[in-house]
Design an enzyme around this catalytic site. Sequence first.
Site, PDB file in Angstrom:
ATOM      1  CE  LYS A  22      31.571  44.611  54.623  1.00  0.00           C
ATOM      2  NZ  LYS A  22      30.290  44.966  55.236  1.00  0.00           N
ATOM      3  CG  ASN A  23      31.843  45.029  58.674  1.00  0.00           C
ATOM      4  OD1 ASN A  23      31.367  45.598  57.694  1.00  0.00           O
ATOM      5  ND2 ASN A  23      31.624  43.757  58.937  1.00  0.00           N
ATOM      6  CB  CYS A 116      24.236  41.135  52.910  1.00  0.00           C
ATOM      7  SG  CYS A 116      25.716  41.444  51.945  1.00  0.00           S
ATOM      8  NE  ARG A 121      22.169  42.668  58.524  1.00  0.00           N
ATOM      9  CZ  ARG A 121      23.247  43.065  57.861  1.00  0.00           C
ATOM     10  NH1 ARG A 121      23.234  43.056  56.553  1.00  0.00           N
ATOM     11  NH2 ARG A 121      24.324  43.463  58.483  1.00  0.00           N
ATOM     12  CG  ASP A 304      30.704  38.955  58.754  1.00  0.00           C
ATOM     13  OD1 ASP A 304      29.490  38.708  58.671  1.00  0.00           O
ATOM     14  OD2 ASP A 304      31.145  40.036  59.181  1.00  0.00           O
ATOM     15  NE  ARG A 396      27.481  45.964  49.858  1.00  0.00           N
ATOM     16  CZ  ARG A 396      26.718  45.421  50.792  1.00  0.00           C
ATOM     17  NH1 ARG A 396      25.851  44.495  50.480  1.00  0.00           N
ATOM     18  NH2 ARG A 396      26.817  45.800  52.052  1.00  0.00           N
TER      19      ARG A 396
END
Length: 417
Positions: A22-23, A116, A121, A304, A396
């Site tokens: 994903k990232n 999230c 952030r 994560d 997601r």
Amino acid sequence: MKQIKIKGGNILSGDINISGAKNSAVALIPASLLSDEEVRIDNIPNISDIDALNEILEYLGASVKRDGSLMIIDSHNIKNKKIPESISKKLRASYYFMSALLGKYKRVEMYFPGGCSIGTRPIDQTLKTFRALGATVIEDGNKYTITADKLVGTTIQLDMPSVGATVNTLLVAVRAEGETILKNAAKEPEIVSVATFLNQMGAKIVGAGTSEIRIEGVDYLGSCFTEVIPDRIEAGTYLIAGALIGKDLTIRNMIPEHISSLTSKLKEMGCKLKIGKDYITISKSDNLTPVKIKTLGYPGFPTDLQQPITTLLTQVNGTSILEETIYENRFQNVPYLNQMGSNIEIKERTIKIKGPTKLVGATVEATDLRAGACLVLAGLVAEGETTVTEIKHVLRGYENIIEKLQNVGAKIELEEI
Ligand code: EPU
């Protein structure tokens, strides 16, 4: 609303294939805008974060074709329009469009990104980079108008090795005049994948994967093909599932080196792993011993995987200590785990997990992506039935999580309510 129902206690056995990261994918897709020709990216995971980026590409007028996991993007005709807040706030990675559009057009207008809710952030490091490269940033509430007469390479030192700020620097500096030297850069494999992708388009980037990256600006970026690297966090999550309740569970299509911080902790706890070139086989072991974990940037223990491994730490004999150094609000899974029977105390950025505790099924909420993964893992090992609500957060980031777990023996169903 979607939720997951899990009947716990079923042994997981067989193979799980890991999807594209994903990232990495969420950075490659915005990066593709920098090319004036068609780019092809394979191994794109089928997750909702990708759909959100697709929506931005199409909003800007790019031609996007998807054929299974292959995405073909042609953005030579795009219009540099303000990206509405309703789409930028869907995910954190929307701000990679900020830098790609700034790099390409020297002007961009967009809103604060989403993501999230695991901490404040801020994006100050990204904005600092834009300014250092010669841009003017006007902030109006959560809207940013960023313009530059010209972008000029320079030396930039990040305050912390931020993944997002490192990717954003690459995406602007590739089109700046002269050389940019980025110090204290993030070293995650996802950074290397973006640099490799840009180099295939014609960029001149060296040092990605180390803390100093040098980027020589170029005038033109062309076509290229790349494959998204395997998702190390997905692989790590399923490895933890194997340590919890696996019998010869094999995680395939992965790069073991990318999660060596996890595998070394699992070994320290007493887990038995068979590590191959692109797979790891794991089974549940009895009498696991407690460990101390501190989250850090790559190659340290990834934040994560902090929430997923908490579930495993509830099953070991003794007290484990887990310190979260990256995000200030990443323990929202803990009250739910405690509701299921764990004994975890939160003290500021540290949790103390006393094990072993029996987990019992309950209705719990996925407050964010990795909290959701933690609770799915808890449901797999708990006695009775667990319902994980707000499962959209999990979808997601984990491609086909239900099918992948069903295929190895889990009793897990998606419910629409
Ligand atoms: N930070 C600042 N200012 C900045 C940027 C970051 O203070 O301008 C701070 C953050 O608040 C945080 C730390 O620096 O405390 C690290 O943040 P980073 O920028 O590295 O994180 P990110 O780019 O926002 C990516 C992943 C996250 C992952 C982190 C750390 C994406 C889209 N997201 O976030 O993934 O946790 O790196 O590895 O790549 C997830 O997948 O669940 C997830 C949250």
